[in-house]
Design a protein around this motif. Sequence first.
Motif, short mmCIF file in Angstrom:
data_model
loop_
_atom_site.label_atom_id
_atom_site.label_comp_id
_atom_site.label_asym_id
_atom_site.label_seq_id
_atom_site.Cartn_x
_atom_site.Cartn_y
_atom_site.Cartn_z
N ALA A 1 50.60 -17.77 7.02
CA ALA A 1 49.51 -16.85 6.84
C ALA A 1 49.26 -16.23 5.45
N GLY A 2 50.36 -16.35 4.67
CA GLY A 2 50.02 -15.80 3.12
C GLY A 2 49.52 -17.08 2.38
N GLU A 3 49.54 -18.38 2.52
CA GLU A 3 49.16 -19.44 2.00
C GLU A 3 47.64 -19.39 2.50
N ALA A 4 47.05 -19.22 3.49
CA ALA A 4 45.88 -19.36 4.03
C ALA A 4 45.05 -18.12 3.01
N ASP A 5 45.71 -17.14 3.22
CA ASP A 5 44.98 -16.02 2.47
C ASP A 5 44.66 -16.25 1.06
N ALA A 6 45.65 -17.04 0.44
CA ALA A 6 45.49 -17.30 -0.84
C ALA A 6 44.21 -18.45 -1.32
N TYR A 7 44.22 -19.44 -0.21
CA TYR A 7 43.13 -20.45 -0.12
C TYR A 7 41.86 -19.75 -0.18
N ALA A 8 41.88 -18.80 0.91
CA ALA A 8 40.56 -18.13 1.41
C ALA A 8 39.90 -17.39 0.44
N ARG A 9 40.84 -16.47 -0.51
CA ARG A 9 40.34 -15.91 -1.80
C ARG A 9 39.62 -16.84 -2.99
N ARG A 10 40.40 -17.99 -3.05
CA ARG A 10 39.74 -18.62 -3.75
C ARG A 10 38.41 -19.42 -3.59
N ALA A 11 38.41 -19.59 -2.10
CA ALA A 11 37.05 -20.24 -1.57
C ALA A 11 36.10 -19.07 -1.84
N ARG A 12 36.33 -17.91 -1.35
CA ARG A 12 35.26 -16.84 -1.44
C ARG A 12 34.84 -16.63 -2.94
N THR A 13 35.71 -16.78 -3.87
CA THR A 13 35.14 -16.57 -5.33
C THR A 13 34.62 -17.81 -5.89
N ALA A 14 34.67 -18.95 -5.34
CA ALA A 14 34.00 -20.11 -5.71
C ALA A 14 32.51 -19.90 -5.45
N PHE B 1 47.70 -28.98 -5.82
CA PHE B 1 47.01 -27.72 -6.04
C PHE B 1 48.15 -26.55 -6.07
N ASP B 2 49.15 -26.42 -5.36
CA ASP B 2 49.81 -25.21 -5.46
C ASP B 2 50.79 -25.19 -6.61
N SER B 3 50.81 -26.21 -7.50
CA SER B 3 51.73 -26.21 -8.67
C SER B 3 50.85 -25.65 -10.01
N LEU B 4 49.17 -25.56 -9.73
CA LEU B 4 48.42 -25.07 -10.72
C LEU B 4 48.67 -23.52 -11.14
#
Length: 421
Positions: free
Chosen positions: A196-209, A275-278
């Motif tokens: 879930a935490g990983e999904a939250d992080a990707y979702a934040r980046r999508a919303r910002t984009a 991606f996760d290494s960036l």
Amino acid sequence: MRSALADPVRAKAGRPLWWVAGLSLSLLLVAGLVTWSVLDCDPYVAGQRRPAAPQAQPSLAAAALHDLEDAVVAGDAGAARALAPRGDEHAGSLLTAVVDNARALHVRDFSVRYVDEEGGVADDGSWAAAVDATWRFAGFDARPARAEVTVRFVPRDGGVAVAGFGGGGRRTPLWLASRLEVRRTPATLVMVAGPAGEADAYARRARTAVPVVRRVLPRWRSGLVVEVPASAHDLDATLDADPGEYANIAAVTSTVDGSLAPGSPVHVFVNPDVFDSLRPQGAQVVMSHEAVHVATGAATSNLPLWLLEGFADYVALRDVDLPLTTTAGQVIRQVRRHGPPARLPGAAEFDTTTTHLGATYESAWFACRLLAASGGEAALVRLYERVDHGAALGPALRSTFGLGVGQLTQQWRQGLSDLAS
């Protein structure tokens, strides 16, 4: 008077010797005939019945697919789980997850149709088949995606069970491959095969984009869909890519079904191993870059790659406060070693397996940055749209910026040299 011993033509009981010899010959002939008959004519033995080889059962498989379709449409996870082979917890959990995924993703227009057996039938009667599948995510996909996927079947209690999806050199839709964490907003839909935490992080980046793109392309309103498999290997399966094809990139924008048909759903597919290494800022730039591709329909475009990729980076980096030594650091190092490139980058330079891919992207971004600096951002957008709609690059560049391709290339090479000095 001669004795019997002295008479060669007489035998016992007064029988002539020729008669005895003839009888012996007859007996030999009969014995030979019997021997020949025994040796030449096989005796009848009832053949042993061999068990029939297992066969694929297309009609029963089609019935199982129909039941799966009904379960997904109805949101009935229990009915889907009941289609798994007896005792196969993995298959049961997967089929349950498929229904749960479909509910969270708002899957519509779902259908699965048996096409043909794929390969042979195993000794236990199981087999794989090509299945024509259609689906779309309501609110984001205007039209359904359509692709052949591989489904594995197992005989069970006079019917057929569904054992899983994937393989066979075909795309495996992520929502059919594993349980997903799904995050949805009116403008973004993110699905992650992870915690879930990983999904939250990707979702934040999508919303910002999304607002990053809309500041330059305000007419874009279709929304952003991001799919994140569990690994680079799973990304290859999702896209039916050769192993390692996307090993060096963080994300790729593609049609869901691999087609180039207009209107095919276009999503962002992430390689989590890269991606996760960036760093956080770099990860956001990548997400915004891919969102530009979604907004402009880049997955089915024939634009020159330097313009297609350079424009996406221009939008993604437009409001990022970083020095040129960072945003163009790789190409600066390359120019210092080898001098500026002879031409604007094309397909060879953008090959995903190349060793200088980062420098190639930076050089394309620098070309678009030069154009925006000389003629304005609106002019860069017009150039992109005109060429995307079929105009030749040379005339469109000259009418928009007053430059030929050769002049732009010369200015670009000189600018890179200045940066590297």
